[in-house]
Design an enzyme around this catalytic site. Structure first.
Site, PDB file in Angstrom:
ATOM      1  N   SER A  22      17.643   1.826 -20.619  1.00 52.84           N
ATOM      2  CA  SER A  22      16.226   2.200 -20.532  1.00 52.84           C
ATOM      3  C   SER A  22      15.751   2.846 -21.831  1.00 52.84           C
ATOM      4  CB  SER A  22      15.975   3.152 -19.351  1.00 52.84           C
ATOM      5  OG  SER A  22      16.818   4.287 -19.440  1.00 52.84           O
ATOM      6  N   ASN A 109      19.916  12.845 -12.882  1.00 54.84           N
ATOM      7  CA  ASN A 109      18.964  12.626 -11.787  1.00 54.84           C
ATOM      8  C   ASN A 109      17.887  13.717 -11.748  1.00 54.84           C
ATOM      9  OD1 ASN A 109      20.723  10.581 -11.294  1.00 54.84           O
ATOM     10  ND2 ASN A 109      21.506  11.385  -9.348  1.00 54.84           N
ATOM     11  N   THR A 154     -29.457  -3.749  -5.444  1.00 55.62           N
ATOM     12  CA  THR A 154     -28.498  -3.840  -4.343  1.00 55.62           C
ATOM     13  C   THR A 154     -28.298  -5.334  -4.123  1.00 55.62           C
ATOM     14  OG1 THR A 154     -30.191  -3.858  -2.624  1.00 55.62           O
ATOM     15  CG2 THR A 154     -29.331  -1.700  -3.251  1.00 55.62           C
ATOM     16  N   HIS A 155     -27.092  -5.737  -3.792  1.00 57.95           N
ATOM     17  CA  HIS A 155     -26.769  -7.169  -3.665  1.00 57.95           C
ATOM     18  C   HIS A 155     -27.081  -7.933  -4.956  1.00 57.95           C
ATOM     19  CE1 HIS A 155     -26.626  -6.385   0.736  1.00 57.95           C
ATOM     20  NE2 HIS A 155     -27.649  -5.593   0.444  1.00 57.95           N
ATOM     21  N   SER A 276     -17.643 -16.151 -31.377  1.00 54.52           N
ATOM     22  CA  SER A 276     -16.952 -17.329 -30.876  1.00 54.52           C
ATOM     23  C   SER A 276     -16.389 -18.103 -32.062  1.00 54.52           C
ATOM     24  CB  SER A 276     -17.928 -18.200 -30.092  1.00 54.52           C
ATOM     25  OG  SER A 276     -17.442 -19.529 -30.016  1.00 54.52           O
ATOM     26  N   LYS A 282     -22.887 -16.983 -31.088  1.00 56.17           N
ATOM     27  CA  LYS A 282     -22.453 -16.103 -30.004  1.00 56.17           C
ATOM     28  C   LYS A 282     -22.151 -14.681 -30.438  1.00 56.17           C
ATOM     29  CE  LYS A 282     -20.803 -17.430 -26.329  1.00 56.17           C
ATOM     30  NZ  LYS A 282     -21.170 -17.297 -24.950  1.00 56.17           N
ATOM     31  N   ASN A 284     -20.357 -11.830 -28.123  1.00 59.99           N
ATOM     32  CA  ASN A 284     -19.812 -11.664 -26.771  1.00 59.99           C
ATOM     33  C   ASN A 284     -19.378 -10.220 -26.500  1.00 59.99           C
ATOM     34  OD1 ASN A 284     -20.080 -14.434 -26.248  1.00 59.99           O
ATOM     35  ND2 ASN A 284     -18.094 -14.869 -27.204  1.00 59.99           N
ATOM     36  N   GLU A 289     -15.620  -6.878 -21.176  1.00 60.12           N
ATOM     37  CA  GLU A 289     -14.878  -7.820 -20.327  1.00 60.12           C
ATOM     38  C   GLU A 289     -13.428  -7.389 -20.172  1.00 60.12           C
ATOM     39  OE1 GLU A 289     -15.707 -12.088 -21.391  1.00 60.12           O
ATOM     40  OE2 GLU A 289     -17.092 -11.114 -22.773  1.00 60.12           O
ATOM     41  N   TYR A 316      18.952   9.531  -5.081  1.00 61.38           N
ATOM     42  CA  TYR A 316      18.756   8.752  -6.294  1.00 61.38           C
ATOM     43  C   TYR A 316      19.389   7.372  -6.160  1.00 61.38           C
ATOM     44  CZ  TYR A 316      18.686   7.097 -11.070  1.00 61.38           C
ATOM     45  OH  TYR A 316      18.460   6.333 -12.188  1.00 61.38           O
ATOM     46  N   GLN A 321      14.992   3.893 -12.076  1.00 56.73           N
ATOM     47  CA  GLN A 321      14.770   3.737 -13.516  1.00 56.73           C
ATOM     48  C   GLN A 321      13.605   2.786 -13.798  1.00 56.73           C
ATOM     49  OE1 GLN A 321      18.163   3.648 -16.282  1.00 56.73           O
ATOM     50  NE2 GLN A 321      17.587   1.528 -16.696  1.00 56.73           N
ATOM     51  N   LYS A 324       9.417   3.474 -14.875  1.00 60.12           N
ATOM     52  CA  LYS A 324       8.801   3.966 -16.118  1.00 60.12           C
ATOM     53  C   LYS A 324       7.869   3.005 -16.834  1.00 60.12           C
ATOM     54  CE  LYS A 324      12.701   6.959 -16.801  1.00 60.12           C
ATOM     55  NZ  LYS A 324      13.271   6.360 -15.547  1.00 60.12           N
TER      56      LYS A 324
HETATM   57  N1  ARG Z   1      17.818   6.387 -17.007  1.00 61.09           N
HETATM   58  C1  ARG Z   1      17.969   6.878 -15.664  1.00 61.09           C
HETATM   59  C2  ARG Z   1      16.646   6.751 -14.928  1.00 61.09           C
HETATM   60  O1  ARG Z   1      15.657   6.608 -15.550  1.00 61.09           O
HETATM   61  C3  ARG Z   1      18.371   8.313 -15.690  1.00 61.09           C
HETATM   62  C4  ARG Z   1      19.099   8.733 -14.476  1.00 61.09           C
HETATM   63  C5  ARG Z   1      20.419   8.010 -14.379  1.00 61.09           C
HETATM   64  N2  ARG Z   1      21.201   8.541 -13.347  1.00 61.09           N
HETATM   65  C6  ARG Z   1      22.317   7.927 -12.949  1.00 61.09           C
HETATM   66  N3  ARG Z   1      22.980   8.473 -11.990  1.00 61.09           N
HETATM   67  N4  ARG Z   1      22.718   6.783 -13.465  1.00 61.09           N
HETATM   68  O2  ARG Z   1      16.597   6.794 -13.726  1.00 61.09           O
END
Ligand code: ARG
Length: 459
Positions: A22, A109, A154-155, A276, A282, A284, A289, A316, A321, A324
């Site tokens: 990650s 965690n 309205t509408h 365009s 044009k 735009n 949009e 957990y 993960q 994100k």
């Molecule tokens: N990169 C992990 C996450 O975003 C961190 C936590 C990982 N924990 C584990 N027990 N592998 O969730």
């Protein structure tokens, strides 16, 4: 060898590294991760769990690492999976045994949940500032053109005359509630997970309250399993973002319509439009949009987060993960939407004569006529019916409502007098709606002034 490699006898497969990493995106959390670690070791030293000298060395080295990351000189390694282990392993490389104490009484965690809460807290504040900027742009535009009358819809049909500023202030109110939702979300997420460990707490005498104070949390989460398992704060944040995007999308749609030849209500600055590649004539409204278009991905990220969480057993799971990238993208997207809209509105020019001409259609004052009859004692439903018949009659004779002879009016509206003919004036119509929330200049000017004050726009 990975930091968790003790019980393993073979290196991780290459595809597994790519699959489980990650760091390519959670590096965004580095400043919060560092701040969390500094608070953590401060507490560990205060509680006598690690030597004070080690805590000091860790804190100082984390500053060095922060500087290297800030300057883009830190090499993130995929084999170290995530931001937590990249930083921890740099600490150990620099400090040896002292660095190896940073993860005492902590798990990734509770660490990642802490990082995310710190991150979202900062983003809630930044997003609120961006909302305020957009509100200022709307209030500024409305204040510069406070007299302009336009047809309200309205509408998507002409309904009644309204002030252009009244229309803009509707969005200011929506955005005000959006800021409120972020503030609510911020209040609920501002609780400390650290101390939860991997799941059950910790055998060491951690002082969680101290860490909470250090990180400016309102307190510590009461249940260690909740602390590592839940991401409701991200769901809430995404929901708040989805609502913002929904509001800005409607504003984008209004702007797109208003720029069209059919409406021709406003002119956008050239710097906020594009041409365009084929049609030379044009201009735009692509920004408006895209404001509308980008809303879809924000909704998508909210749905993805809800789906991610729905079947997970406590506590957990690595699935978490996946919380994100969508969150980050939604935040980036909404920030960009807000940042693009505000200056675009600053440079927008309403075409006042065109709006006024559209608002002057006497049919838009049919309600005024019905309410005039009510004032003469006619029950509203009857008044509505009489005016409806008058409208039909005028259509039949192809005469505008304000040019029909009084006698014709009286055939369907016995109570009508010459005074009725004065009702077909959009300015009069607007001014007559002089109650809280109405579109009368007196009301709208009061709202504009109140918002200028709230948004600290008064010079
Ligand atoms: N990169 C992990 C996450 O975003 C961190 C936590 C990982 N924990 C584990 N027990 N592998 O969730």
């Amino acid at each position: 060898m990975a930091l968790w490699g003790g019980r393993f006898s073979r290196e991780t497969d290459q595809v597994v590294r790519r699959f489980t990493e990650s760091i390519s995106y959670d590096q965004r959390l580095y400043a919060h991760d560092i701040r969390g670690s500094q608070a953590h070791v401060k507490m560990l030293a205060a509680a006598g769990i690690i030597p004070a000298a080690d805590a000091a060395a860790i804190t100082a080295e984390l500053e060095v690492i922060r500087g290297r990351i800030d300057r883009g000189e830190f090499e993130f390694k995929t084999e170290l999976e995530d931001i937590h282990m990249n930083i921890e392993s740099a600490l150990i490389a620099a400090l040896g045994p002292a660095g190896a104490r940073v993860h005492t009484g902590r798990s990734r965690n509770d660490q990642v949940a802490t990082d995310e809460r710190l991150y979202l807290r900062a983003e809630a504040d930044a997003m609120t500032d961006a909302i305020r900027d957009l509100q200022r742009a709307l209030v500024g535009l409305g204040s510069r053109h406070a007299e302009v009358v336009m047809p309200g819809f309205t509408h998507l049909q002409h309904a009644q005359p309204v002030l252009f500023a009244h229309h803009l202030l509707a969005y200011v109110e929506m955005l005000g509630r959006d800021a409120g939702r972020l503030a609510d979300c911020r209040r609920r997420l501002n609780w400390l997970p650290l101390g939860a460990g991997a799941i059950a707490g910790c055998t060491l005498p951690l002082d969680r309250e101290l860490v909470a104070r250090e990180l400016e949390f309102d307190g510590v989460l009461a249940n260690s399993m909740d602390a590592v398992a839940d991401r409701d704060y991200s769901v809430e944040f995404l929901a708040a973002l989805a609502i913002i995007a929904m509001h800005t999308s409607r504003l984008g749609e209004d702007l797109v319509l208003w720029c069209s030849q059919e409406f021709a209500f406003i002119e956008l600055d050239d710097a906020f439009c594009t041409g365009s590649s084929l049609m030379p004539q044009k201009k735009n409204p692509d920004v408006a949009e895209l404001v509308r278009g980008k809303t879809g991905r924000v909704y998508g990220h909210l749905m993805a987060m809800l789906t991610l969480l729905k079947g997970l057993p406590l506590t957990y799971n690595r699935d978490l993960q996946e919380d994100k990238e969508g969150l980050f993208d939604a935040i980036d997207t909404v920030k960009l939407i807000l940042a693009a809209l505000a200056p675009m509105l600053d440079g927008a020019k309403p075409r006042e004569e065109r709006m006024a001409a559209m608002a002057a259609d006497p049919a838009l004052m049919a309600t005024d006529l019905a309410e005039w009859l009510v004032r003469q004692g006619v029950p509203f439903r009857d008044a509505h019916h009489q005016v409806g018949r008058f409208v039909a009659l005028c259509r039949e004779r192809q005469v505008p409502l304000d040019q029909a002879p009084l006698e014709l009016m009286q055939t369907v509206m016995p109570a009508a007098t010459a005074e009725c003919l004065q009702l077909f004036d959009p300015r009069r119509s607007v001014a007559a709606r002089d109650l809280i929330g109405g579109t009368a200049p007196a009301q709208v000017n009061r709202q504009l002034a109140a918002w200028r004050e709230r948004l600290q726009m008064n010079a």
